[in-house]
Every structure is written in structure tokens, then in C-alpha cells.
Design a protein around this motif. Structure first.
Motif, PDB file in Angstrom:
ATOM      1  N   ASN A  34      47.758  50.983   3.010  1.00 56.72           N
ATOM      2  CA  ASN A  34      47.523  51.332   1.622  1.00 56.72           C
ATOM      3  C   ASN A  34      47.102  52.807   1.554  1.00 56.72           C
ATOM      4  OD1 ASN A  34      46.766  51.526  -1.035  1.00 56.72           O
ATOM      5  ND2 ASN A  34      45.006  50.151  -0.866  1.00 56.72           N
ATOM      6  N   ALA A  35      48.031  53.672   1.153  1.00 60.28           N
ATOM      7  CA  ALA A  35      47.781  55.119   1.189  1.00 60.28           C
ATOM      8  C   ALA A  35      46.491  55.488   0.461  1.00 60.28           C
ATOM      9  CB  ALA A  35      48.965  55.873   0.591  1.00 60.28           C
ATOM     10  N   ALA A  36      46.162  54.721  -0.608  1.00 59.24           N
ATOM     11  CA  ALA A  36      44.965  55.030  -1.397  1.00 59.24           C
ATOM     12  C   ALA A  36      43.699  54.947  -0.547  1.00 59.24           C
ATOM     13  CB  ALA A  36      44.868  54.078  -2.591  1.00 59.24           C
ATOM     14  N   ASP A  37      43.708  54.084   0.473  1.00 57.99           N
ATOM     15  CA  ASP A  37      42.518  53.923   1.313  1.00 57.99           C
ATOM     16  C   ASP A  37      42.202  55.183   2.114  1.00 57.99           C
ATOM     17  OD1 ASP A  37      42.079  51.321   0.489  1.00 57.99           O
ATOM     18  OD2 ASP A  37      41.729  50.586   2.528  1.00 57.99           O
ATOM     19  N   LEU A  38      43.212  56.010   2.362  1.00 62.02           N
ATOM     20  CA  LEU A  38      42.996  57.224   3.167  1.00 62.02           C
ATOM     21  C   LEU A  38      43.127  58.498   2.335  1.00 62.02           C
ATOM     22  CD1 LEU A  38      44.957  56.336   6.444  1.00 62.02           C
ATOM     23  CD2 LEU A  38      42.491  56.264   6.086  1.00 62.02           C
ATOM     24  N   GLN A  39      43.278  58.309   1.033  1.00 58.09           N
ATOM     25  CA  GLN A  39      43.558  59.438   0.150  1.00 58.09           C
ATOM     26  C   GLN A  39      42.477  60.512   0.189  1.00 58.09           C
ATOM     27  OE1 GLN A  39      43.927  58.317  -3.944  1.00 58.09           O
ATOM     28  NE2 GLN A  39      45.909  59.359  -4.116  1.00 58.09           N
ATOM     29  N   SER A  40      41.227  60.079   0.288  1.00 59.59           N
ATOM     30  CA  SER A  40      40.132  61.045   0.205  1.00 59.59           C
ATOM     31  C   SER A  40      39.944  61.801   1.515  1.00 59.59           C
ATOM     32  CB  SER A  40      38.834  60.323  -0.165  1.00 59.59           C
ATOM     33  OG  SER A  40      38.504  59.408   0.857  1.00 59.59           O
ATOM     34  N   GLU A  41      40.697  61.438   2.549  1.00 63.12           N
ATOM     35  CA  GLU A  41      40.509  62.087   3.838  1.00 63.12           C
ATOM     36  C   GLU A  41      41.684  62.996   4.198  1.00 63.12           C
ATOM     37  OE1 GLU A  41      38.106  59.011   6.537  1.00 63.12           O
ATOM     38  OE2 GLU A  41      39.487  58.124   5.107  1.00 63.12           O
ATOM     39  N   THR A  42      41.363  64.171   4.719  1.00 58.77           N
ATOM     40  CA  THR A  42      42.421  65.070   5.173  1.00 58.77           C
ATOM     41  C   THR A  42      42.881  64.618   6.561  1.00 58.77           C
ATOM     42  OG1 THR A  42      40.903  66.571   6.318  1.00 58.77           O
ATOM     43  CG2 THR A  42      41.310  67.012   3.981  1.00 58.77           C
ATOM     44  N   ASP A  43      44.025  65.133   6.996  1.00 59.79           N
ATOM     45  CA  ASP A  43      44.482  64.869   8.364  1.00 59.79           C
ATOM     46  C   ASP A  43      43.395  65.274   9.349  1.00 59.79           C
ATOM     47  OD1 ASP A  43      46.902  64.142   7.234  1.00 59.79           O
ATOM     48  OD2 ASP A  43      47.898  66.038   7.710  1.00 59.79           O
ATOM     49  N   GLY A  44      42.743  66.403   9.038  1.00 56.14           N
ATOM     50  CA  GLY A  44      41.685  66.908   9.910  1.00 56.14           C
ATOM     51  C   GLY A  44      40.511  65.937  10.009  1.00 56.14           C
ATOM     52  N   ASP A  45      40.188  65.270   8.888  1.00 55.35           N
ATOM     53  CA  ASP A  45      39.113  64.268   8.909  1.00 55.35           C
ATOM     54  C   ASP A  45      39.493  63.124   9.850  1.00 55.35           C
ATOM     55  OD1 ASP A  45      37.721  65.686   6.960  1.00 55.35           O
ATOM     56  OD2 ASP A  45      38.534  64.513   5.303  1.00 55.35           O
ATOM     57  N   LEU A  46      40.740  62.668   9.731  1.00 46.59           N
ATOM     58  CA  LEU A  46      41.201  61.550  10.571  1.00 46.59           C
ATOM     59  C   LEU A  46      41.192  61.970  12.040  1.00 46.59           C
ATOM     60  CD1 LEU A  46      44.180  60.210   8.393  1.00 46.59           C
ATOM     61  CD2 LEU A  46      41.775  59.543   8.324  1.00 46.59           C
ATOM     62  N   PHE A  47      41.687  63.187  12.298  1.00 51.07           N
ATOM     63  CA  PHE A  47      41.696  63.733  13.660  1.00 51.07           C
ATOM     64  C   PHE A  47      40.291  63.705  14.251  1.00 51.07           C
ATOM     65  CE2 PHE A  47      41.038  67.233  16.576  1.00 51.07           C
ATOM     66  CZ  PHE A  47      42.177  67.258  17.374  1.00 51.07           C
TER      67      PHE A  47
END
Ligand code: HEC
Length: 127
Positions: free
Chosen positions: A79-92
Motif C-alpha cells: 500500500n503505497a500510502a503506508d510509505l508515502q511520508s518516508e523518503t527513499d533515504g528514510d527507508l535506506f
């Protein structure tokens, strides 16, 4: 005369460092947007890594329904909305350093492999 001054400044400095919040990982210089262009081979490899390294908690499809029970509700990567608030850098940064009950991958993976995992995490919500 110099000695007491030195001792005093060491005292001040150690007092200062005691006030620093503990266990905060050194800030990484991480770009917000994934700098690695995904190529099919690397992504296939990262998907495999996800399967044996991440799926036990995050689920084979990344839906957050893995076999290991977690104290927190895991986000649903489909669900893309679940990760919407995070940048790629945050996930990294989370994949690299870990977070809460998630263990860090840090040292055993190259940055490029970590970025490919970010691509895999994002890909779960792309149909
Ligand atoms: C032992 C279980 C466990 C394993 C293994 C694990 N994770 Fe996690 N992961 C978590 C937990 C728990 C969180 C939520 C952390 C929090 O917010 O407290 C999380 C959060 C995340 C997030 C951030 C999404 C969010 O909640 O904001 C990403 C991205 C992620 N994990 C990817 C991975 C990848 C990629 C792997 C494999 C390399 C992996 N995880 C392995 C438990 C795990």
C-alpha cells in the motif's frame, strides 16, 4: 599551572559529552531520492535477499504479515500510502541502521545493495 586547567577542561568536556543522547547512530549523509538506477539483475538479487532476510517479519509480499510476531504493526508495503511520508533515504537509513525490533543490515551490505532493497520495498506497491 597548566595541569589543573587541562584537568578542568577535560572535566567540562566529559560533562558535556555525558549530556549527549546515547545510542544515536552517527548521522548518515543519505540522499532523499534513491541514487541507484535499478537494473533487472540487481533487483532480482535484492528480491531474493528480501525473501530470506526480511520476509520472515515483513511477509513474502511485503504486506507486513510475516511469520514472526511483532510488537508493532508493520506497515503494508503493498500500500503505497503506508510509505508515502518516508523518503527513499528514510527507508535506506532504517534498513541500514535498523529501528525498534528490526535488526540493522548495515555492515554486511554495500550501499548499492541497500538501495536496491529500497527499490524492492517500493516495488511491492507497484502493480
Ligand atoms: C525481526 C523482524 C524484522 C526483519 C528481519 C526486518 N524488519 Fe524491517 N521492520 C521491522 C519492524 C518491527 C519495523 C518497524 C520499526 C518501527 O517503526 O519501530 C520495520 C521497519 C521497516 C521499514 C520502514 C517502514 C516503516 O515501518 O516505517 C523498512 C523499509 C523495512 N523495515 C525494510 C526491511 C528490509 C528491507 C529488511 C530485510 C533486509 C527488513 N526490514 C528486515 C522488523 C523487521
Amino acid at each position: 599551572m597548566l595541569k589543573p586547567v587541562l584537568a578542568f577542561s577535560v572535566f567540562i568536556l566529559s560533562g558535556l559529552s555525558l549530556q549527549q543522547p546515547a545510542a544515536a547512530p552517527a548521522p548518515l549523509n543519505v540522499p532523499a531520492t534513491n541514487p541507484i538506477k535499478p537494473n533487472a539483475e540487481a533487483i532480482a538479487k535484492a528480491k531474493k535477499v528480501f525473501g530470506y532476510d526480511c520476509a520472515l517479519c515483513h511477509g513474502e509480499k511485503g504486506d507486513g504479515k510475516g511469520d514472526v510476531p511483532m510488537k508493532v504493526t508493520l506497515k503494508d508495503f503493498t500500500n503505497a500510502a503506508d510509505l508515502q511520508s518516508e523518503t527513499d533515504g528514510d527507508l535506506f537509513t532504517i534498513i541500514k541502521n535498523g529501528k525498534g525490533d528490526m535488526p540493522p543490515e548495515g555492515g554486511r551490505m554495500k550501499d548499492e545493495e541497500l538501495w536496491n532493497l529500497v527499490s524492492v520495498v517500493r516495488s511491492f506497491s507497484k502493480k
